[in-house]
Design a protein around this motif. Structure first.
Motif, PDB file in Angstrom:
ATOM      1  N   TYR A  99      22.075  12.487  -7.480  1.00  0.00           N
ATOM      2  CA  TYR A  99      22.871  13.705  -7.641  1.00  0.00           C
ATOM      3  C   TYR A  99      23.708  13.878  -6.386  1.00  0.00           C
ATOM      4  CZ  TYR A  99      24.067  18.638  -7.897  1.00  0.00           C
ATOM      5  OH  TYR A  99      24.756  19.834  -7.899  1.00  0.00           O
ATOM      6  N   GLN A 107      28.055  15.537  -9.326  1.00  0.00           N
ATOM      7  CA  GLN A 107      27.980  14.403 -10.244  1.00  0.00           C
ATOM      8  C   GLN A 107      26.539  13.921 -10.327  1.00  0.00           C
ATOM      9  OE1 GLN A 107      30.567  11.713  -8.104  1.00  0.00           O
ATOM     10  NE2 GLN A 107      32.286  12.170  -9.440  1.00  0.00           N
ATOM     11  N   HIS A 109      24.389  10.532 -11.439  1.00  0.00           N
ATOM     12  CA  HIS A 109      24.538   9.100 -11.721  1.00  0.00           C
ATOM     13  C   HIS A 109      23.192   8.506 -12.113  1.00  0.00           C
ATOM     14  CE1 HIS A 109      28.633   8.847 -10.189  1.00  0.00           C
ATOM     15  NE2 HIS A 109      28.235   9.647  -9.208  1.00  0.00           N
ATOM     16  N   THR A 110      23.219   7.708 -13.161  1.00  0.00           N
ATOM     17  CA  THR A 110      22.009   7.019 -13.604  1.00  0.00           C
ATOM     18  C   THR A 110      22.174   5.499 -13.563  1.00  0.00           C
ATOM     19  OG1 THR A 110      22.741   7.206 -15.908  1.00  0.00           O
ATOM     20  CG2 THR A 110      21.261   8.926 -15.085  1.00  0.00           C
ATOM     21  N   ASP A 111      23.375   5.013 -13.258  1.00  0.00           N
ATOM     22  CA  ASP A 111      23.620   3.586 -13.168  1.00  0.00           C
ATOM     23  C   ASP A 111      22.753   2.998 -12.051  1.00  0.00           C
ATOM     24  OD1 ASP A 111      25.372   1.328 -11.615  1.00  0.00           O
ATOM     25  OD2 ASP A 111      25.609   1.182 -13.798  1.00  0.00           O
ATOM     26  N   LEU A 114      24.442   1.809  -8.702  1.00  0.00           N
ATOM     27  CA  LEU A 114      24.932   2.884  -7.849  1.00  0.00           C
ATOM     28  C   LEU A 114      23.770   3.593  -7.155  1.00  0.00           C
ATOM     29  CD1 LEU A 114      27.841   5.199  -8.341  1.00  0.00           C
ATOM     30  CD2 LEU A 114      25.673   6.205  -7.718  1.00  0.00           C
ATOM     31  N   VAL A 115      22.733   3.898  -7.918  1.00  0.00           N
ATOM     32  CA  VAL A 115      21.571   4.584  -7.339  1.00  0.00           C
ATOM     33  C   VAL A 115      20.900   3.711  -6.288  1.00  0.00           C
ATOM     34  CG1 VAL A 115      19.304   5.589  -7.847  1.00  0.00           C
ATOM     35  CG2 VAL A 115      21.220   5.993  -9.411  1.00  0.00           C
TER      36      VAL A 115
END
Length: 120
Positions: A99, A107, A109-111, A114-115
């Protein structure tokens, strides 16, 4: 903030911030880990007494056995938070979520790539 927020907005934000403190009273206690930039403790926003009260709160929360607090030294040349603050969340199922909230833009993100990049 310019223009200054109206009283209702300020009160709403304060109430929301206080409500978020309830996470520390939940049972079972969630495991929480924080990395705070050293500069945050050195900038007297709100007056000279505010940073002291903030540090006292951090020390109080940091005494809980399910809370870990680290301070990122000013001398650190690189770290994942240089682009702004973020929150990493791991669900009970092991799913990781990031987050990001900067300048009133948030935003989720669950990718996985990226995490994982934020968690280095």
């Amino acid at each position: 903030m310019r223009p200054p927020l109206d009283v209702g907005s300020v009160e709403g934000r304060v109430a929301a911030r206080i409500a978020r403190q309830e996470i520390f009273a939940k049972r079972p206690n969630p495991l929480l880990s924080f990395v705070i930039d050293e500069s945050v403790s050195r900038r007297p926003i709100g007056g000279r007494g505010v940073p002291r009260a903030q540090l006292e709160q951090i020390l109080s929360v940091g005494q809980k056995r399910t809370v870990e607090i680290q301070v990122m030294p000013l001398g650190s040349e690189e770290h994942a938070g240089l682009a702004g603050p973020f929150t990493l969340i791991e669900t009970a199922e092991g799913r990781r979520i990031a987050y990001l909230e900067v300048q009133n833009v948030s935003q989720v993100h669950t990718d996985r790539r990226l995490v994982k990049g934020l968690a280095w």
